[in-house]
Design an enzyme around this catalytic site. Sequence first.
Site, PDB file in Angstrom:
ATOM      1  N   GLU A 185       0.848  -1.206   0.000  1.00  0.00           N
ATOM      2  CA  GLU A 185       0.000   0.000   0.000  1.00  0.00           C
ATOM      3  C   GLU A 185       0.876   1.246   0.000  1.00  0.00           C
ATOM      4  O   GLU A 185       0.665   2.192   0.761  1.00  0.00           O
ATOM      5  CB  GLU A 185      -0.986  -0.047   1.182  1.00  0.00           C
ATOM      6  CG  GLU A 185      -1.878  -1.279   1.089  1.00  0.00           C
ATOM      7  CD  GLU A 185      -2.854  -1.481   2.243  1.00  0.00           C
ATOM      8  OE1 GLU A 185      -2.832  -0.693   3.207  1.00  0.00           O
ATOM      9  OE2 GLU A 185      -3.635  -2.453   2.177  1.00  0.00           O
ATOM     10  N   GLU A 301      -5.589  -7.557  -1.734  1.00  0.00           N
ATOM     11  CA  GLU A 301      -6.423  -7.395  -0.534  1.00  0.00           C
ATOM     12  C   GLU A 301      -7.703  -6.715  -0.968  1.00  0.00           C
ATOM     13  O   GLU A 301      -7.670  -5.704  -1.671  1.00  0.00           O
ATOM     14  CB  GLU A 301      -5.771  -6.458   0.497  1.00  0.00           C
ATOM     15  CG  GLU A 301      -4.728  -7.052   1.365  1.00  0.00           C
ATOM     16  CD  GLU A 301      -4.275  -6.065   2.453  1.00  0.00           C
ATOM     17  OE1 GLU A 301      -5.097  -5.346   3.046  1.00  0.00           O
ATOM     18  OE2 GLU A 301      -3.054  -6.023   2.693  1.00  0.00           O
TER      19      GLU A 301
END
Length: 381
Positions: A185, A301
């Site tokens: 991320e 995810e």
Amino acid sequence: MKSFYLIACFLLGEWVINPVCAQLIDSKATSETKALYHHLVSLSGKKIMFGHQDDLAYGVHWKYEDGRSDIKEVINDFPAVFGWDIGGIEHWHSNNLDSVPFDRMKKFIIEAYHKGAINTISWHTDNPVTGGNSWDTTRAVKEILPGGKYHSLFVSWLDRVATFLNSLETRDGVKIPILFRPFHELNGGWFWWGRPYCSPEEYKDLWKFTIEYLRDVRHIHQLIYVYNTNSFSNELEFTERYPGKELTDMLSLDIYQRAPLNASKEQLENSSRKFEKQLKENLKVVVQIAHQEHKLSALSETGFEAIPVKDWWTGVLYKTIKNFPISYVLVWRNHGFMEAKNKIHYFAPFKGQKSAGDFKKLYKKKRMLFLKATKKINLYQ
Ligand code: BMA
């Protein structure tokens, strides 16, 4: 000959990775890792594997009970991809940041390999400068690069990661292939390696150092390296910190659906449409760049906390991802009730959960792969 390959590389169908050009960045990768990689390449555009974080370790209403899995209790099959996080290994802690004991994690990873599934690992590593957690955004990247004040500390952390990864082996000494997704991320502002806290060059240097250290200094040859951003607003945000063809094997996206607690039907519908749009736009970029770079891609995810939409699996998620050549989609962990936050935290259905019936429909989709079908492929041969 080289030009033949170059031309062939751009002739293949839109967005699907071209097997002629697909190559692991580690030329010394173990035979099992190479086999896994080539299976993923040939499955690309045909199948999407389903994954779940910490699936074998605990569920919404149980912890560490042999053979259990919330997913299994819904569909009588396991996920094809098992996600784990090694945050805490840098201190040689006995448990990870979510209290999963590393010795148990190790057993689960070996078990998943023997089941014929894939393991993927992320690393919510602490902040090396302050000793705070991943969410301590004190600047640290520059300090841990070669020449930085905390470089040798960081190297000692990588050594522990290497030792742990190398300990994931079968009785016959086969090192278990892992899809490794460090510094994830990267475009977000919540981790110390996030976009506001280091320059693109610093991030790329961190990535390069990490990969080269594990691969060339520690001689770890069972990793498939996964580059990962959170959802983004334009292509530049996705590519700005991309370390390049020579340093990544898979490009991936994390994106969650969110809605206010006790959202009305209308609010839920709006949030679903918004999520579908963002997911579609983002995946388009991910798979296009992956195609150009001859890399695999994944939705590493995703989820909707507590899955408040009954038909979320087929009506929102599957509908949106089905035509993208991603290798897998993974939903985050089923923690259960979180006292500190006074809320329930889970992303996969469990028996009796509102969306369980729809998850069974997802299971039946020909494009989706769970464990029983994956096992037949013999991913490691
Ligand atoms: C987050 C939450 C946290 C957890 C972290 C790392 O999304 O699930 O509770 O600590 O991931 O697994």
